[in-house]
Each structure stands twice: as C-alpha cells, then as structure tokens.
Design a protein around this motif. Structure first.
Motif, PDB file in Angstrom:
ATOM      1  N   ARG A 113       0.833  -1.210   0.000  1.00  0.00           N
ATOM      2  CA  ARG A 113       0.000   0.000   0.000  1.00  0.00           C
ATOM      3  C   ARG A 113       0.864   1.255   0.000  1.00  0.00           C
ATOM      4  NH1 ARG A 113      -4.387   2.023   4.630  1.00  0.00           N
ATOM      5  NH2 ARG A 113      -4.902   3.997   3.580  1.00  0.00           N
ATOM      6  N   LEU A 114       1.950   1.240   0.785  1.00  0.00           N
ATOM      7  CA  LEU A 114       2.824   2.407   0.854  1.00  0.00           C
ATOM      8  C   LEU A 114       3.521   2.647  -0.485  1.00  0.00           C
ATOM      9  CD1 LEU A 114       4.061   4.695   2.396  1.00  0.00           C
ATOM     10  CD2 LEU A 114       5.618   3.091   3.521  1.00  0.00           C
ATOM     11  N   VAL A 115       3.971   1.579  -1.113  1.00  0.00           N
ATOM     12  CA  VAL A 115       4.609   1.703  -2.429  1.00  0.00           C
ATOM     13  C   VAL A 115       3.636   2.300  -3.435  1.00  0.00           C
ATOM     14  CG1 VAL A 115       5.500   0.394  -4.401  1.00  0.00           C
ATOM     15  CG2 VAL A 115       6.328  -0.103  -2.094  1.00  0.00           C
ATOM     16  N   GLN A 116       2.416   1.792  -3.458  1.00  0.00           N
ATOM     17  CA  GLN A 116       1.423   2.285  -4.403  1.00  0.00           C
ATOM     18  C   GLN A 116       1.087   3.755  -4.156  1.00  0.00           C
ATOM     19  OE1 GLN A 116       0.341   0.785  -7.155  1.00  0.00           O
ATOM     20  NE2 GLN A 116       1.801  -0.839  -6.585  1.00  0.00           N
ATOM     21  N   GLN A 117       1.052   4.157  -2.887  1.00  0.00           N
ATOM     22  CA  GLN A 117       0.750   5.554  -2.577  1.00  0.00           C
ATOM     23  C   GLN A 117       1.875   6.477  -3.041  1.00  0.00           C
ATOM     24  OE1 GLN A 117      -2.276   6.817  -0.910  1.00  0.00           O
ATOM     25  NE2 GLN A 117      -1.343   8.506  -2.058  1.00  0.00           N
ATOM     26  N   ILE A 118       3.116   6.041  -2.863  1.00  0.00           N
ATOM     27  CA  ILE A 118       4.256   6.850  -3.304  1.00  0.00           C
ATOM     28  C   ILE A 118       4.232   7.007  -4.822  1.00  0.00           C
ATOM     29  CG2 ILE A 118       6.783   6.875  -3.471  1.00  0.00           C
ATOM     30  CD1 ILE A 118       6.787   5.422  -0.716  1.00  0.00           C
ATOM     31  N   ARG A 157      15.119   1.510  14.078  1.00  0.00           N
ATOM     32  CA  ARG A 157      13.734   1.196  14.429  1.00  0.00           C
ATOM     33  C   ARG A 157      12.751   1.976  13.552  1.00  0.00           C
ATOM     34  NH1 ARG A 157      12.140   2.438  20.484  1.00  0.00           N
ATOM     35  NH2 ARG A 157      12.505   4.541  19.689  1.00  0.00           N
ATOM     36  N   GLY A 158      11.744   1.296  13.085  1.00  0.00           N
ATOM     37  CA  GLY A 158      10.742   1.928  12.241  1.00  0.00           C
ATOM     38  C   GLY A 158      11.085   1.905  10.771  1.00  0.00           C
ATOM     39  N   ALA A 159      12.230   1.309  10.408  1.00  0.00           N
ATOM     40  CA  ALA A 159      12.654   1.295   9.011  1.00  0.00           C
ATOM     41  C   ALA A 159      11.686   0.487   8.154  1.00  0.00           C
ATOM     42  CB  ALA A 159      14.059   0.708   8.911  1.00  0.00           C
ATOM     43  N   ARG A 160      11.494   0.954   6.928  1.00  0.00           N
ATOM     44  CA  ARG A 160      10.672   0.240   5.949  1.00  0.00           C
ATOM     45  C   ARG A 160      11.475   0.123   4.655  1.00  0.00           C
ATOM     46  NH1 ARG A 160       5.151   0.409   7.170  1.00  0.00           N
ATOM     47  NH2 ARG A 160       4.955  -1.044   5.425  1.00  0.00           N
ATOM     48  N   ASN A 161      12.620  -0.516   4.751  1.00  0.00           N
ATOM     49  CA  ASN A 161      13.527  -0.581   3.609  1.00  0.00           C
ATOM     50  C   ASN A 161      12.986  -1.412   2.458  1.00  0.00           C
ATOM     51  OD1 ASN A 161      15.617   1.076   4.680  1.00  0.00           O
ATOM     52  ND2 ASN A 161      16.232  -0.608   6.010  1.00  0.00           N
ATOM     53  N   GLU A 162      12.025  -2.288   2.755  1.00  0.00           N
ATOM     54  CA  GLU A 162      11.414  -3.056   1.678  1.00  0.00           C
ATOM     55  C   GLU A 162      10.674  -2.146   0.701  1.00  0.00           C
ATOM     56  OE1 GLU A 162       8.407  -3.077   5.123  1.00  0.00           O
ATOM     57  OE2 GLU A 162      10.579  -3.015   4.804  1.00  0.00           O
ATOM     58  N   VAL A 163      10.215  -1.004   1.192  1.00  0.00           N
ATOM     59  CA  VAL A 163       9.559  -0.021   0.320  1.00  0.00           C
ATOM     60  C   VAL A 163      10.565   0.569  -0.659  1.00  0.00           C
ATOM     61  CG1 VAL A 163       8.391   2.221   0.276  1.00  0.00           C
ATOM     62  CG2 VAL A 163       7.764   0.505   2.001  1.00  0.00           C
ATOM     63  N   PHE A 164      11.754   0.897  -0.170  1.00  0.00           N
ATOM     64  CA  PHE A 164      12.788   1.449  -1.033  1.00  0.00           C
ATOM     65  C   PHE A 164      13.290   0.402  -2.026  1.00  0.00           C
ATOM     66  CE2 PHE A 164      12.636   4.381   2.440  1.00  0.00           C
ATOM     67  CZ  PHE A 164      12.945   5.613   1.888  1.00  0.00           C
ATOM     68  N   ALA A 165      13.331  -0.849  -1.593  1.00  0.00           N
ATOM     69  CA  ALA A 165      13.777  -1.923  -2.487  1.00  0.00           C
ATOM     70  C   ALA A 165      12.840  -2.076  -3.676  1.00  0.00           C
ATOM     71  CB  ALA A 165      13.876  -3.232  -1.715  1.00  0.00           C
ATOM     72  N   ALA A 166      11.581  -1.648  -3.519  1.00  0.00           N
ATOM     73  CA  ALA A 166      10.607  -1.727  -4.621  1.00  0.00           C
ATOM     74  C   ALA A 166      10.813  -0.609  -5.643  1.00  0.00           C
ATOM     75  CB  ALA A 166       9.187  -1.683  -4.070  1.00  0.00           C
ATOM     76  N   ARG A 167      11.665   0.366  -5.332  1.00  0.00           N
ATOM     77  CA  ARG A 167      11.996   1.476  -6.240  1.00  0.00           C
ATOM     78  C   ARG A 167      10.750   2.255  -6.701  1.00  0.00           C
ATOM     79  NH1 ARG A 167      16.547   4.386  -7.329  1.00  0.00           N
ATOM     80  NH2 ARG A 167      18.380   3.077  -7.141  1.00  0.00           N
ATOM     81  N   PRO A 168       9.985   2.814  -5.748  1.00  0.00           N
ATOM     82  CA  PRO A 168       8.792   3.567  -6.149  1.00  0.00           C
ATOM     83  C   PRO A 168       9.082   4.972  -6.656  1.00  0.00           C
ATOM     84  CG  PRO A 168       8.994   3.560  -3.772  1.00  0.00           C
ATOM     85  CD  PRO A 168      10.095   2.688  -4.284  1.00  0.00           C
ATOM     86  N   ALA A 169      10.321   5.457  -6.551  1.00  0.00           N
ATOM     87  CA  ALA A 169      10.678   6.804  -7.000  1.00  0.00           C
ATOM     88  C   ALA A 169      11.932   6.745  -7.859  1.00  0.00           C
ATOM     89  CB  ALA A 169      10.905   7.726  -5.797  1.00  0.00           C
TER      90      ALA A 169
END
Length: 413
Positions: free
Chosen positions: A49-54, A70-82
C-alpha cells in the motif's frame, strides 16, 4: 528536523511525509503533522500500500530517514517507487544497497577516498559493472555522495528559543554556576566536570580505560555519566574499581536521564564533553554544543561514519574563521593518545575564579572555547536550519537535473 518540512520554499520543493511509526503525541510530531504540505500516517500500512501511494503521489525523490534503525521500511525502497532515492540523518553509514542512490554528507563524515571508484548509479548495468571492482578495491561507500559545503547535520535548536531571549555571557556564567550547585551540591568549587551523555553501550573498553587514565591524571576532575540504562552504573563502577582503584572510581558520578528540554539546559554544567570515538554522539553532540559546552572527539575510523559524526557537527558549531579552525584543531584528536593528551591539558589548565556576585567564572582555554561556541550559536552553520533546507533544495535540484540528463557521480554543493 521538525521545522524542516515547513521551511521548504514551495517553488522549489513540496514535502510529502510518510510516517512509518505511530504518533507519540510529542510537540515535534505535532509540528510535522501541522506544517508538512502533505502528511500521511502510514504506520499501519502494508509495504504494498505504501509503495502504491508513493507511486500515485508521483514522488521524484524519496528520502530514507531511518536506514537500518527502528521503524525502518527498507522493503519499500527496495521496490523502487521513486526515480531517485536518498538516505540521510537516520543512519550514519552506507546502506550497502543498490536502491540507495545518494547519501547526504560532508568530507569530514565521509572522506572521498572511502568511496567506490565507479558509482554512476543510474541503472542495473552500472551495478553489474561496479561489481567487477568489488574484490580488488579498498572502498566502503557504493552510493553517490552529496557533499555539503557546511556540516550535513540538521537540528532545530534555534527554533526552540528566540534570539532575543539569549542571555548575556555574564548571565550565562551565573546560570551555569547556579545549576552546577543544584545538580552537584557537594562538589568543590575547584572541581572540573568531564561528562558524556550517550547511551552507555557506546562506551567500549578502550575509551573507558582512556577516561580512567584522564581522571587519574586530573585529580580534581569528576566524570559525569547518565544511568542510560540503570544497570550500567553498577557495571561501570565495578570495572573502574578493578582497573583504576577507588580513588578514580569514586569520581565517576551518575545522574538520571532528564527530559529533553532539561537535558539540553543542564548540559551547560559540564566543563568538557568527552565523546565516544567508537560511535560518536550525534543528536547529543548538537545538544551539548547548543549549550556552548566544548566537545572533544576522535574520528577513530576513516571508513566508519558513526565515528566521524561529532567532528562534522563540531565544525558546524564553530565560526567559519581562523579562530574556529584553531578551536577544531584543539578539540578533534587524530588518535587515541592525542585524545587523552588534549583532555588532560584542557582540564589541568582550567580553574574557577569566584566573582563578587558569588558565581564561578571559568579561567583557561576551556573557558575561551566555551565563549567561542556561545558567541557563534546564532551565526554558525549547525544551527542555521533555513540554510540547511536551502542547501537540501539545491541538492534535490541537481540530483533531478542529473537524472533527467542521465548523468551520475557525486554532487558538491
């Protein structure tokens, strides 16, 4: 960083904030929610959901403020949304990941000779090419670096109080002495307070032995540490007795961790902050320097950013003048022996002269260094948040221009 998002020039940048942790209802979180042009509480969102929103928000540059914390969401960055992805502030070091294009830093925090020789970072082909030099090159950072002309560190202390409310130097001296008596009522007037307010895990054996030798060679000094955590007090006290005897161990004094505003205020009581070379003070360094307390540090490792942070922060707190550069030379050691020598020399040659008003006035180079930091608080780079935001916008502009033009490489602001 709570003021950063509201300080952006709308014609240059529009900040979208994705909060990956639930609100703690602090004033800092409330300010970010209030001032960010777009704020999204993503603390309960899935990665998809976060990837799609970005992607839907059409973000040009995605900034990682957590890294491996703590709180990292590096899997979002790995998806390369930007198209462009950066890291700064949250994690002091390389992320070692192909999905991080840039780190915001300066040449003190990241020396240029620790960078991988080939770092275009524009596509998969570049990554494959760069792997060819993986085994035979002595490098640490695979990311491109945005080298700031001043310190890369950002803090918000100048927004926490108005310049008009700043005390005079004489009032500051009186305030320091009064707070010293309140915190340490049994401490003699000629005692020198050395201190460190980091979490105790940052104190490794080499540094602790150095501190014990400093105390041994400066009999009028005490070492002020925090119960951070509580269990650390008994362990460090016992170790000090075993390594240096009761006469030294008895001069290690602990206090409880204070609320943020009180912590910053009482930091002025410390005469010299002894940094931890293995992993430096980061936010704590900025807090201590805002209180005008001199900070002694050692960038122990060329390749380890977390051991170089305090040197960068200290340089940013000093005036951009020969006076400031000389102060930096006296407070940034080149090795462990020099760190010990600097601390002993500064502490031995410092004393208090009791004034007619009853407060102690520091005499010696430590007092001069404190005055330099006090005088530069409102003009130095470290506490000029608007300057930092403007530099960041210039970095965004240049990174985007290079992406459009298919150009790689480091950026020097």
């Amino acid at each position: 960083m709570q003021s950063v998002f509201g300080f952006h020039n709308p014609s240059r940048a529009r900040a979208f904030c994705y909060a990956t942790t639930a609100s703690d209802n602090s004033v800092h979180r409330q300010q970010i929610e209030r001032e960010a042009p777009v704020f999204r509480d993503a603390s309960t969102w899935t990665a998809d959901r976060l990837v799609q929103q970005i992607v839907q928000d059409e973000i040009h540059i995605l900034v990682n403020l957590n890294g491996y914390t703590r709180g990292a969401r590096n899997e979002v960055f790995a998806a390369r949304p930007a198209p462009i992805q950066m890291s700064f502030m949250g994690f002091a070091g390389t992320l070692g990941a192909e999905w991080c294009d840039y780190i915001l830093a300066d040449e003190t925090a990241i020396p240029p000779d620790t960078l991988r020789p080939s770092r275009r970072n524009l596509g998969l082909e570049d990554q494959l090419l760069d792997q060819q030099s993986h085994d035979d090159e002595d490098w640490v950072y695979s990311e491109n670096i945005i080298f700031c002309k001043e310190t890369f560190f950002c803090c918000d202390h100048a927004q926490s109080e108005s310049r008009e409310s700043q005390s005079t130097w004489e009032d500051e001296q009186s305030k320091r002495w009064k707070m010293r008596k309140e915190l340490f009522p049994s401490l003699s007037d000629d005692a020198i307070i050395l201190g460190n307010f980091n979490q105790l895990y940052k104190i490794e054996p080499t540094t602790f032995r150095t501190w014990l030798r400093i105390l041994d060679k400066v009999p009028k000094a005490i070492l002020w540490l925090l119960r951070f955590p509580d269990l650390g007090e008994s362990n460090l006290k016992r170790t000090a007795q075993e390594w240096a005897g009761d006469s030294v161990a008895s001069r290690i004094w602990f206090t409880d961790v204070a609320p943020k505003h009180q912590h910053i205020s009482r930091a002025r009581v410390c005469d010299l902050f002894l940094d931890t070379p293995e992993c430096n003070a980061h936010t704590t360094a900025a807090d201590v320097l805002w209180s005008s307390t001199p900070l002694l540090t050692l960038p122990r490792y060329k390749y380890k950013m977390c051991s170089r942070m305090a040197a960068s922060i200290l340089k940013g707190a000093l005036p951009n003048s020969e006076e400031g550069r000389q102060a930096a030379r006296e407070l940034i050691a080149e090795d462990d022996d020099q760190y010990e020598e600097f601390a002993i020399e500064l502490a031995r040659n410092f004393s208090y002269r009791i004034q007619p008003s009853g407060h102690g006035e520091g005499v010696g180079r430590l007092g001069e260094l404190r005055k330099i930091l006090f005088d530069s608080r409102w003009t130095c780079a470290l506490f000029d948040t608007r300057r930092w935001v403007s530099d960041l916008e210039s970095a965004y502009d240049e990174a985007w221009r290079r992406w459009v033009s298919n150009e790689g490489g480091d950026i020097y602001l």
